[in-house]
Design an enzyme around this catalytic site. Structure first.
Site, PDB file in Angstrom:
ATOM      1  N   ARG A 162      27.081  -3.312  -2.789  1.00  0.00           N
ATOM      2  CA  ARG A 162      26.716  -4.532  -2.064  1.00  0.00           C
ATOM      3  C   ARG A 162      27.750  -5.610  -2.331  1.00  0.00           C
ATOM      4  NH1 ARG A 162      22.461  -4.954  -6.548  1.00  0.00           N
ATOM      5  NH2 ARG A 162      22.720  -7.043  -7.374  1.00  0.00           N
ATOM      6  N   ASN A 163      28.902  -5.177  -2.847  1.00  0.00           N
ATOM      7  CA  ASN A 163      29.978  -6.102  -3.173  1.00  0.00           C
ATOM      8  C   ASN A 163      31.298  -5.591  -2.644  1.00  0.00           C
ATOM      9  OD1 ASN A 163      29.250  -8.446  -4.880  1.00  0.00           O
ATOM     10  ND2 ASN A 163      28.268  -6.848  -6.098  1.00  0.00           N
TER      11      ASN A 163
END
Ligand code: ZN
Length: 392
Positions: free
Chosen positions: A197-198
């Site tokens: 998610r990064n």
């Protein structure tokens, strides 16, 4: 009790053809309308395109109970995260078992799908929160969203009428069939899936390349959907990854696509869920790193490894790669893992999305051992010109 799962291991497909959808829309004009929010629309779409196979509908009470208590569907297949159509008791009062509902995308004011109501039941929200998330704490973003979702569930098989507007550029908005077809076109037999998610930092790059040493291809599959305040915006992740992959990855062995579903932040449970989704996308291997899908110190660093290990790879249909670390070691002068470097906390510098966020927040450029310089520059420039993180 009816359960809404496919009896076979085939990819579920509940998308109506254009003709069937047009006919259904005419008929649907007379149906009771039921509004879905964006996360519910995405869940519906993931069920329909097979990303959530073997689910063929929103879970009934039998499956939910089995998922919550045992981390399995009622038929015994692994499944760890509730996929339920949550609503309030009041809103459910207008719905009866046997009704066919027109599921409406409230955000886009457009039809989304059809659901035949098989069951309406009460959810024990706190019990499920304790067992799925490990806590009832509302400070946990996944728990707060779950508790606020409503204590009543409407269950039943679904059909998809229309896809919502894409959250990501078309080229990256691929369903399981499209991703599998691309793997086949490239001749890849074994594929490592990577959830994130990064934007990629050096620790993630190391994990991905460890996976790629073992398989023909690597699918970098960032999750694009609801996330908590402070998480990175989808366009930043995708633009940044494009830059990173262009410069530092072999194009013949790497593919980038977005997974449009909400983060749950359920840590160990979500690691299994993420693995099952990537199996559906055609991956043969899946990386589970440190504190997978975790948030704010709620989960022990390798609890996800233990959770995933409760299932055999045959029943998961994908081989988990349980990787440690990695971090930067001052003594070794390279990225290492806890398994391979002896120098310990004094020499190790943590590399994580949390640290990236802190540095960008302080207006610092992440150093080269932390992040590739092109990516650090890209992030700093984005932060100057606009938003990089969700603000709530
Ligand atoms: Zn070392």
């Amino acid at each position: 009790m009816t359960t809404y799962v496919s009896p076979s291991a085939e990819l579920v497909d509940l998308r109506l053809s254009d003709d069937a959808a047009a006919a259904a829309r005419d008929r649907a004009a007379g149906l009771k309308r039921f509004d879905l929010d964006r996360n519910q629309v995405l869940d519906l779409e993931k069920i329909a395109d097979g990303a959530f196979s073997p689910l063929v509908g929103f879970m009934g009470s039998t499956d939910l109970r089995a998922v919550v208590d045992d981390g399995r569907l009622a038929d015994g297949r692994p499944w760890t995260i509730p996929v339920v159509l949550q609503t309030s008791k009041g809103r459910a009062e207008s719905v009866k078992v046997g009704d066919e509902l027109l599921l409406w995308n409230a955000e886009e004011d457009a039809p989304s799908g059809l659901l035949v109501v098989g069951e309406i039941y009460r959810i024990d929200l706190l019990d499920a929160a304790r067992k799925v998330y490990g806590v009832e704490d509302r400070a946990h973003p996944g728990v707060a969203r779950w508790l606020d979702g409503g204590d009543t569930a409407i269950a039943g098989p679904i059909r998809l009428l229309r896809r919502s507007a894409s959250l990501v550029p078309k080229a990256f908005d691929l369903g399981p069939r499209e991703v599998r077809a691309e793997f086949a076109r490239r001749g890849w037999k074994t594929i490592t899936g990577f959830q994130t998610r990064n934007l990629g930092h050096r620790a993630h790059e190391r994990l991905q390349k460890m996976g790629l040493e073992l398989t023909d291809g690597l699918l970098i599959h960032p999750l694009i959907g609801w996330k908590k305040k402070g998480d990175m915006l989808p366009e930043v992740i995708l633009d940044g990854y494009r830059l990173l992959v262009d410069r530092y990855y072999p194009p013949r062995h790497v593919m980038l696509a977005g997974l449009t579903t909400a983060m749950r932040y359920a840590g160990p449970r979500e690691a299994v869920f993420h693995a099952l989704i990537r199996r559906n996308f055609g991956c043969t291997h899946f990386i589970v790193g440190r504190d997978h899908a975790g948030v704010g110190g709620y989960y022990e660093k390798y609890a996800a490894h233990r959770m995933v290990s409760r299932y055999t790879k045959e029943e998961l249909g994908i081989t988990p790669l349980l990787f440690h670390g990695p971090c930067w070691c001052e003594t070794c002068g390279e990225i290492v893992t806890e398994k391979t470097c002896p120098h310990g906390d004094r020499a190790w510098v943590d590399i994580s999305g949390t640290e990236v966020r802190a540095m960008i927040g302080r207006g610092e450029r992440p150093p080269a051992f932390f992040m590739r310089p092109e990516i650090a520059d890209f992030l700093v420039a984005r932060a100057k010109s606009g938003a990089v993180f969700f603000d709530g």
